[in-house]
Every structure is written in C-alpha cells, then in structure tokens.
Design an enzyme around this catalytic site. Structure first.
Site, PDB file in Angstrom:
ATOM      1  N   HIS A  91       0.929  -0.757   0.033  1.00 41.32           N
ATOM      2  CA  HIS A  91       0.345   0.249  -0.036  1.00 41.32           C
ATOM      3  C   HIS A  91       0.860   1.123   0.050  1.00 41.32           C
ATOM      4  CE1 HIS A  91      -4.250   1.633   0.835  1.00 41.32           C
ATOM      5  NE2 HIS A  91      -3.498   2.675   0.457  1.00 41.32           N
ATOM      6  N   GLY A 147       5.147   0.590  -7.094  1.00 40.20           N
ATOM      7  CA  GLY A 147       6.704   0.970  -7.589  1.00 40.20           C
ATOM      8  C   GLY A 147       6.559   0.597  -9.105  1.00 40.20           C
ATOM      9  N   ILE A 148       5.021  -0.032  -9.561  1.00 36.43           N
ATOM     10  CA  ILE A 148       6.023  -0.177 -10.484  1.00 36.43           C
ATOM     11  C   ILE A 148       5.278   0.759 -11.949  1.00 36.43           C
ATOM     12  CG2 ILE A 148       4.164  -1.710 -13.095  1.00 36.43           C
ATOM     13  CD1 ILE A 148       5.354  -3.096 -10.287  1.00 36.43           C
ATOM     14  N   ARG A 179       2.680   1.267   3.659  1.00 38.32           N
ATOM     15  CA  ARG A 179       1.978   1.704   4.988  1.00 38.32           C
ATOM     16  C   ARG A 179       2.625   0.973   6.169  1.00 38.32           C
ATOM     17  NH1 ARG A 179      -2.352   3.974   5.287  1.00 38.32           N
ATOM     18  NH2 ARG A 179      -2.937   3.307   8.057  1.00 38.32           N
TER      19      ARG A 179
END
Length: 314
Positions: A210, A243-244, A213
């Site tokens: 997420h 992170g894509i 988080r």
C-alpha cells in the site's frame, strides 16, 4: 548506526521507517532483477489477458485511486476520466475509497471495474457498499485488508470514518455477501495472509504494501514467488502493485507469477494534468515496453511467462 539495505547501487540507509524508505527499497529491488535475452523464435506478443471471465487488452490494470474528487474543465472528475481511459483502451478499471454516489458515476462509464472498500469499523457500512457495488455491476469487490493501523498505533480514521480489524471470519462474511461477484483481498504481503485469504474464499489477492504503509516493508516482488507457490492449485488471481512505473517493471512482476499488474503513481500525474488522454498515452507507452521485453525474451503471450529468464539479487 542506521540500518542499511543492500541495493544494486550500493547500501541504502533506512532510518525512519516511513513510506519513503519502503518505496526506495521496493524501487531498488525492482531495478536489481536482471533479464537475459532469448530472441530466437521470438514474435510480436499477444497482450490479451482474461481476468474474472473478462478479456482485457493488457495485464496492466488501473490502480485503486481514492479521493480525487475535484471537477475538471470538462465537468468530469479524475476518477471518471481514469475510467474513460480504461474503457477506451480495453483495460480493467479499479476504484478506491469513494462514496456510493461517486461509484455510480464511474460505473456509468461502462468499464469493468473492481471497487475497493476500506475495513470500516461499522460492518454494516461494508455490507452496504458490497451490495451497492453488486447492484452497479462491479466486476469484483475488494478490501484494503492492510489499512487497519494508523500512525498513532490505533485503528486508523479516514475522512472521519473509523476503521477496524479484519478477521478471517469477517473476510468469510464479506466473501459470502459478494456471492457470485469475486472478492479480492488487497494488501497481502506474506504467505500467512495469502493462506488465510484462501481460507476465507477470496477469488483474488493484491500483493502490496500500500505504497509503504508498513514501515520497512518487504518489496512485493520479493514475496511474489513464495505466495504464488503457496497458492498453487487454486483459482485465485494474483495482482501486484507497488513501484510499478514502466512496462519493464510490469514484465518482471508477470514473469515472477503475477496475473495482472496495477500501476498507480506512474499515471497519477498524467491523469491530473491531462485527464483521459494523458492516462492513455502513459499506458500505451507501458504496453509498448512490456511488448518489447516479451519479444526480447521469446514470450508469445501472457500465459507463457518464464521466471527462469530472470536473475534475482543474491
């Protein structure tokens, strides 16, 4: 001495445990996965992907954006603009925390959409949103099972709405309420939670931290192969996010076993700046990059990925 994480560009200091650290670690891990070339017999690949019985033009899917409520010059909100981009490109759409009225606007676009629901302390609110999603023809419904703690170590509060815990029994209740509509657990970052989600009867999981988080979170792609192996023999669809940023990143996730890849921040600014056309241009670029990598590695379609082409960090 501050903790350090070994990345391909040297040691990364990790001192705060904030989201920036988890996202740096995730980026570094993605970059450290290397790809070998297998070009003999390669052909232009077919990116079509079937998820929950629907065929899409690509395994790249829209993210579960939330709270993008301002109105653009054309009178449409960013969430609706995103849905239009997905529809025009034949992609899966995804929606985060939004009121029922906003989801109705997005559903009216007519693109297959998964609606993500927060783990509200009020379980009746969850059940109401599941029922509303089904009535609007949602492709699936999901839940941010990871969005339970707040930064103060208590249950989080979002937009003034208290959140609460999610037990396996709770998840079973939500799966049953969804009925024939697939239910997806978003925020799985361990084999333990993946197996619990399977026990609850989910039809999909999203391997994700997420966007950081969890302090010092494990990169999703690091755990993807273990989770994939643990769910072998099931019909659970595996999504990955975190992170894509490019089609090259998406390729690595798909080669490691993901069925589909969610892209978030890489399309956020194009969405906010240029609305539907900006999203379409960015996704088209990512599809081109994905197709290029598949050709370089002799992958003919989205059912033929081979993780042996990857060289993981040691």
């Amino acid at each position: 001495m501050p903790e350090q994480y070994p990345g391909p560009k040297g040691l990364i200091p990790v001192t705060s445990g904030k989201a920036e650290d988890a996202n740096i670690i995730t980026r570094q891990y993605l970059d450290s996965i290397l790809v070998e070339m297998r070009v003999l017999d390669a052909v232009e690949p077919d990116l079509r992907t079937t998820i929950f019985g629907h065929e899409f033009t690509s395994p790249i899917v829209m993210p579960a954006f939330s709270h993008l409520n301002h109105v653009g010059e054309n009178g449409r909100k960013p969430m609706t603009e995103n849905a239009w981009a997905a529809k025009k490109m034949g992609m899966m759409n995804w929606v985060g925390m939004e009121p029922n009225e906003t989801f109705e606007e997005i559903a009216a676009v007519g693109v297959p959409t998964i609606r993500n629901i927060k783990p509200f302390a009020d379980h009746n609110r969850i059940l109401n949103e599941i029922a509303h999603s089904k009535a609007q023809g949602a492709l699936a419904v999901g839940m941010d099972i990871c969005h339970v703690p707040g930064e103060n170590g208590k249950y989080d509060v979002v937009d003034g709405i208290p959140l609460g815990p999610v037990t396996v029994d709770d998840l079973k209740t939500y799966v049953q309420a969804a009925g024939e509509t697939p239910f997806v657990a978003k925020g799985v970052l361990s084999v333990t939670d993946a197996l619990k989600a399977r026990e609850a009867g989910v039809k999909g999981i999203v391997i994700s931290h997420h966007h950081g988080r969890l302090p010092f979170a494990t990169p999703p792609l690091l755990l993807l192969p273990e989770i994939k192996a643990a769910l072998k023999g099931t019909d659970i669809t595996i999504f990955v996010d975190g992170g894509i940023e490019t089609g090259y990143d998406a390729y690595k996730a798909l080669a490691l076993g993901a069925d589909a890849v969610s892209v978030g921040r890489a399309i956020l600014w194009p969405l906010l700046k240029e609305a539907t056309p900006g999203v379409m241009r960015q996704v088209a670029k990512m599809n081109q990059e994905l197709s290029q990598m598949m050709m370089y590695t002799n992958v003919h379609d989205t059912k033929s990925f081979d993780d042996s082409v990857l060289h993981l960090p040691r």
